[in-house]
Write a protein that holds these residues in place. Structure first.
Motif, mmCIF file in Angstrom:
data_model
loop_
_atom_site.group_PDB
_atom_site.id
_atom_site.type_symbol
_atom_site.label_atom_id
_atom_site.label_comp_id
_atom_site.label_asym_id
_atom_site.label_seq_id
_atom_site.Cartn_x
_atom_site.Cartn_y
_atom_site.Cartn_z
ATOM 1 N N THR A 116 -2.318 10.138 3.514
ATOM 2 C CA THR A 116 -2.210 9.433 2.670
ATOM 3 C C THR A 116 -3.626 9.795 1.936
ATOM 4 O O THR A 116 -4.758 9.897 2.243
ATOM 5 N N SER A 141 0.742 8.994 -0.733
ATOM 6 C CA SER A 141 1.179 9.032 0.575
ATOM 7 C C SER A 141 2.380 10.026 1.461
ATOM 8 O O SER A 141 3.463 9.215 0.375
ATOM 9 N N ALA A 151 5.285 4.200 2.195
ATOM 10 C CA ALA A 151 6.298 5.460 2.774
ATOM 11 C C ALA A 151 6.505 5.476 4.053
ATOM 12 O O ALA A 151 7.794 5.707 4.443
ATOM 13 N N ALA A 177 -3.686 6.279 -4.885
ATOM 14 C CA ALA A 177 -3.328 7.309 -3.694
ATOM 15 C C ALA A 177 -2.286 7.905 -3.419
ATOM 16 O O ALA A 177 -1.570 6.567 -4.462
ATOM 17 N N ARG A 220 2.806 6.108 -4.559
ATOM 18 C CA ARG A 220 1.392 6.014 -5.481
ATOM 19 C C ARG A 220 1.710 4.737 -5.852
ATOM 20 O O ARG A 220 1.919 3.829 -5.259
ATOM 21 N N THR A 239 0.725 -1.858 -0.431
ATOM 22 C CA THR A 239 -0.080 0.089 -0.361
ATOM 23 C C THR A 239 1.101 1.135 0.013
ATOM 24 O O THR A 239 2.244 1.453 0.801
ATOM 25 N N ALA A 240 0.267 2.336 -0.653
ATOM 26 C CA ALA A 240 0.603 3.651 -0.117
ATOM 27 C C ALA A 240 0.991 4.109 0.784
ATOM 28 O O ALA A 240 2.482 4.501 1.341
ATOM 29 N N THR A 241 0.146 3.978 2.252
ATOM 30 C CA THR A 241 0.881 4.341 3.424
ATOM 31 C C THR A 241 1.455 3.232 3.773
ATOM 32 O O THR A 241 2.937 3.749 4.156
ATOM 33 N N VAL A 250 2.053 9.463 8.927
ATOM 34 C CA VAL A 250 1.663 9.216 6.777
ATOM 35 C C VAL A 250 0.669 10.316 6.773
ATOM 36 O O VAL A 250 -0.133 9.265 7.025
ATOM 37 N N MET A 270 -6.729 9.484 -1.291
ATOM 38 C CA MET A 270 -6.927 8.367 -2.441
ATOM 39 C C MET A 270 -7.947 8.822 -2.611
ATOM 40 O O MET A 270 -9.246 9.377 -2.522
#
Length: 264
Positions: A224, A209, A146, A207, A196, A141-143, A222, A226
């Motif tokens: 995010t 982040s 990051a 998304a 991303r 995931t972007a989160t 972080v 989306m």
């Protein structure tokens, strides 16, 4: 000299079971939980029954294992929200969601990895499997990316080795990121100051982040943003990307960080 307040011994004894469960970070069988708390299963069981009734713990009906309950999670989230960084960021992400017209979440590094503590949704809802308390997969995931890009390498490796990544939202063993691709992916995050995700792991959802840093230069939060692929501009230099960087940079300054993450 401050006089020690009188307590209730049985609550303190039962608290050892909660501490043992928290240290484990995973569901535990009665015998293992009792052993870690320094008591017999027969002594531990009544405490666990009472804790279950008030929601501090839950027992899986299939496996019989005990895990942290809804009330404990709620108390943990309240504690996380009281952290200064979260208090400062809360109104900022609400304003960002309104500005960009997309959902925005705020996550901290919790016991089980990247943990969402706040979610702001705009007028246009996004169908996502995320809520306050959700743990996000570290590399899928972007989160999570990051965090992974800016946390100490030993922290990231320890999380991956312990299997935390496998329990997060977005984790799919068939598409898990491995090997050299991880280094390339995290290098890209550091280059742009953003992580991303393009329709993956959430189909149809893009998304971005951005990390927030504290006074010591450590990643503290972080943020995010989306939204649906059709309306969420996922170019690195898009207005959404710039707004997210600005928001994260502003919060970092409030936390005493000397430099913001700049776009390249």
């Amino acid at each position: 000299m401050k006089r020690e307040s009188r307590g209730i011994q049985s609550i303190e004894v039962g608290g050892e079971l909660l501490r043992a469960l928290a240290r484990s970070g995973e569901p535990m069988m009665l015998r293992d939980l009792a052993r870690e708390a320094g008591m017999t299963p027969a002594k531990a069981h009544p405490y666990l029954a009472s804790f279950s009734r008030i929601g501090l713990i839950e027992q899986d009906e299939t496996t019989g294992r005990y895990e942290i309950g809804a009330l404990a999670l709620e108390l943990g989230l309240i504690s996380l929200r009281r952290l200064s960084g979260v208090r400062i960021a809360g109104p900022k992400i609400a304003a960002l969601a309104s500005q960009i017209g997309h959902a925005v979440s705020l996550a901290v590094w919790g016991t089980h990895g990247p943990t969402v503590v706040q979610l702001e949704e705009p007028g246009q809802p996004v169908h996502i499997v995320m809520r306050a308390g959700s743990v996000m997969a570290l590399l899928e995931t972007a989160t999570g990316r990051a965090f992974a890009a800016f946390l100490p390498e030993k922290t990231v490796n320890a999380a991956l080795e312990s299997g935390l990544d496998r329990h997060g939202v977005g984790y799919n063993p068939k598409r898990a990121v491995k090997g050299a691709k991880v280094a390339d992916m995290l290098t890209e995050v550091r280059k742009h100051g953003l992580a991303r995700a393009l329709g993956d792991p959430l189909p149809g959802v893009n998304a971005f982040s951005a990390p927030v840093f504290d006074h010591a230069g450590h990643v503290a939060l972080v943020i995010t943003a989306m939204g649906p692929e059709g309306t969420f501009d996922a170019r690195w230099d898009s207005p959404i990307a710039h707004a997210l960087r600005d928001c994260a940079g502003g919060i970092s300054k409030r936390l005493g960080h000397g430099m913001t993450v700049a776009a390249e």
